[in-house]
Design an enzyme around this catalytic site. Structure first.
Site, PDB file in Angstrom:
ATOM      1  N   LYS A  82       0.817  -1.221   0.000  1.00 64.40           N
ATOM      2  CA  LYS A  82       0.000   0.000   0.000  1.00 64.40           C
ATOM      3  C   LYS A  82       0.847   1.267   0.000  1.00 64.40           C
ATOM      4  O   LYS A  82       0.349   2.335  -0.306  1.00 64.40           O
ATOM      5  CB  LYS A  82      -0.996  -0.004   1.157  1.00 64.40           C
ATOM      6  CG  LYS A  82      -0.459   0.358   2.494  1.00 64.40           C
ATOM      7  CD  LYS A  82      -1.632   0.721   3.399  1.00 64.40           C
ATOM      8  CE  LYS A  82      -1.113   1.033   4.784  1.00 64.40           C
ATOM      9  NZ  LYS A  82      -2.167   1.443   5.689  1.00 64.40           N
ATOM     10  N   ASP A  83       2.108   1.160   0.361  1.00 66.95           N
ATOM     11  CA  ASP A  83       2.978   2.333   0.348  1.00 66.95           C
ATOM     12  C   ASP A  83       3.689   2.524  -0.984  1.00 66.95           C
ATOM     13  O   ASP A  83       4.443   3.476  -1.166  1.00 66.95           O
ATOM     14  CB  ASP A  83       4.047   2.227   1.446  1.00 66.95           C
ATOM     15  CG  ASP A  83       3.444   2.267   2.832  1.00 66.95           C
ATOM     16  OD1 ASP A  83       2.367   2.864   2.981  1.00 66.95           O
ATOM     17  OD2 ASP A  83       4.045   1.703   3.761  1.00 66.95           O
ATOM     18  N   ARG A 128      -8.795   8.514   3.775  1.00 73.27           N
ATOM     19  CA  ARG A 128      -9.580   7.299   3.591  1.00 73.27           C
ATOM     20  C   ARG A 128     -10.172   6.847   4.931  1.00 73.27           C
ATOM     21  O   ARG A 128     -11.361   6.535   5.035  1.00 73.27           O
ATOM     22  CB  ARG A 128      -8.675   6.183   3.036  1.00 73.27           C
ATOM     23  CG  ARG A 128      -9.349   4.826   2.918  1.00 73.27           C
ATOM     24  CD  ARG A 128      -8.358   3.747   2.507  1.00 73.27           C
ATOM     25  NE  ARG A 128      -7.364   3.487   3.540  1.00 73.27           N
ATOM     26  CZ  ARG A 128      -7.550   2.697   4.583  1.00 73.27           C
ATOM     27  NH1 ARG A 128      -8.689   2.064   4.746  1.00 73.27           N
ATOM     28  NH2 ARG A 128      -6.591   2.519   5.480  1.00 73.27           N
ATOM     29  N   ARG A 152       3.223   6.816  16.352  1.00 79.32           N
ATOM     30  CA  ARG A 152       1.804   7.158  16.480  1.00 79.32           C
ATOM     31  C   ARG A 152       1.249   6.692  17.818  1.00 79.32           C
ATOM     32  O   ARG A 152       0.450   7.386  18.447  1.00 79.32           O
ATOM     33  CB  ARG A 152       1.001   6.524  15.350  1.00 79.32           C
ATOM     34  CG  ARG A 152       1.245   7.243  14.033  1.00 79.32           C
ATOM     35  CD  ARG A 152       0.268   6.778  12.989  1.00 79.32           C
ATOM     36  NE  ARG A 152       0.981   6.490  11.756  1.00 79.32           N
ATOM     37  CZ  ARG A 152       0.388   6.079  10.644  1.00 79.32           C
ATOM     38  NH1 ARG A 152      -0.900   5.885  10.626  1.00 79.32           N
ATOM     39  NH2 ARG A 152       1.100   5.844   9.570  1.00 79.32           N
TER      40      ARG A 152
HETATM   41  N1  LIG Z   1       1.513   3.811   5.968  1.00 83.73           N
HETATM   42  C1  LIG Z   1       2.172   2.991   6.929  1.00 83.73           C
HETATM   43  C2  LIG Z   1       1.835   1.577   6.778  1.00 83.73           C
HETATM   44  N2  LIG Z   1       2.107   0.909   5.654  1.00 83.73           N
HETATM   45  C3  LIG Z   1       1.660  -0.363   5.799  1.00 83.73           C
HETATM   46  C4  LIG Z   1       1.102  -0.483   7.037  1.00 83.73           C
HETATM   47  C5  LIG Z   1       0.476  -1.679   7.575  1.00 83.73           C
HETATM   48  C6  LIG Z   1       0.956  -2.973   6.991  1.00 83.73           C
HETATM   49  C7  LIG Z   1       0.332  -3.374   5.704  1.00 83.73           C
HETATM   50  O1  LIG Z   1      -0.598  -2.729   5.181  1.00 83.73           O
HETATM   51  O2  LIG Z   1       0.778  -4.410   5.169  1.00 83.73           O
HETATM   52  C8  LIG Z   1       1.219   0.747   7.681  1.00 83.73           C
HETATM   53  C9  LIG Z   1       0.789   1.100   9.025  1.00 83.73           C
HETATM   54  C10 LIG Z   1      -0.656   1.453   9.119  1.00 83.73           C
HETATM   55  O3  LIG Z   1      -1.265   1.924   8.152  1.00 83.73           O
HETATM   56  O4  LIG Z   1      -1.218   1.279  10.203  1.00 83.73           O
END
Ligand SMILES: NCc1[nH]cc(CCC(=O)O)c1CC(=O)O
Length: 293
Positions: A82-83, A128, A152
């Site tokens: 997702k990143d 979102r 956080r």
């Molecule tokens: N943006 C940070 C991020 N990127 C992926 C995850 C969670 C792990 C994943 O989605 O595999 C997180 C932390 C969150 O959103 O709580």
């Protein structure tokens, strides 16, 4: 065949844990292979006082790792899918999508409080999440909170927040799911495209021993459909577009959320069909949601 590989990772505890998950799976699948994890700070990790949208988006989490991969300092990099930005360099393809961890989002309360009262402040920098949670907690307000999971949680405890929302996947990987007070269903809160899936990036044409053992075809189908939905809507990194696809046998069911900038309204919908047609279905869903405005 190579017998020693370097995996590049961001420095956060979650990123390192994710790299370890891939390291362990590869080592298990290829006896004799040893893997080292090399961490690096990315621009996205360094700049915490500005919102991601202002400093240039998701690419900032992968740029440094892409460079290290290109120049041979590392052999693989592991990212939360997702990143990852929508555009991935051709010479650095995703060579495996891991089996998906729980894709749902979860609410964590400030230590010591029992529930979220009217007027409570929810820490979230994700539109979102704040849009969808706004329907569930109409009497609460939202305030930005940035940083990795630990940061956080620290801010939640010490600053003016009553709750925060995090991905369950990350919390589980860190062994912190005990902190969760509510898990949102994927209908209550459609996850971010790729949430829960790890993407393993490598150099084009290079064979990585054991990589088939790490790759999950259902994650790949889901990834294609979810990212197809986002791409169609040009969701980029800052828009609150959400997409979640589930496969079952040859079927795929895709949920999507479209946000209409001008009115501030959003629409969610669902489509299903053959999983090989996931991208086309995702586009069709995106088009129909967009057409409602
Ligand atoms: N943006 C940070 C991020 N990127 C992926 C995850 C969670 C792990 C994943 O989605 O595999 C997180 C932390 C969150 O959103 O709580």
């Amino acid at each position: 065949m190579r017998t020693h590989l370097k995996i590049g990772s961001r420095e956060s505890a979650l990123a390192v844990r994710q790299a370890q998950i891939v390291k362990e799976a590869l080592e298990k699948a290829s006896p004799g292979l040893t893997i080292e994890i090399v961490t690096m700070k990315t621009t996205g990790d360094k700049i915490l006082h500005k919102s991601l949208e202002k400093i240039g988006g998701k690419g900032l989490f992968v740029k440094e790792l892409d460079r290290a991969l290109l120049n041979g300092d590392i052999d693989l990099s592991v990212h939360s899918l997702k990143d990852m930005p929508m555009e991935i360099p051709k010479e650095l393809p995703v060579i495996a999508y891991t089996k998906r961890e729980d894709p749902r989002d979860a609410l964590i309360l400030k230590p010591g409080i029992q529930d979220l009262k009217e007027g409570g402040i929810i820490g979230s920098s994700s539109r979102r999440r704040s849009l969808q949670a706004g329907k569930l907690y109409p009497k609460c307000s939202f305030k930005n909170i940035r940083g990795n999971v630990q940061t956080r949680l620290f801010k939640l405890e010490h600053e003016e927040y009553d709750a925060t929302i995090l991905a369950l996947a990350g919390l589980k990987r860190l062994g912190m799911e005990g902190l969760v007070s509510r898990i949102f269903s994927v209908d209550e809160m459609i996850p971010s495209a790729g949430q829960g899936i790890l993407a393993v990036q490598g150099r084009k044409g290079e064979k990585i021993p054991g990589i088939e053992a790490v790759d999950c075809s259902d994650s790949r189908f889901a990834a294609k459909a979810e990212r197809g939905f986002v791409r169609y809507l040009n969701g980029g990194c800052t828009s609150p577009v959400a997409a979640y696809a589930e496969t079952s046998g040859n079927e795929i069911r895709i949920r999507g959320l479209y946000y209409h900038e001008e009115t501030g309204q959003f629409e969610a919908g669902m489509i299903s069909g053959e999983k090989h047609k996931g991208e086309i279905l995702a586009e069709r869903l995106a088009r129909s949601l967009k057409g409602r405005f």
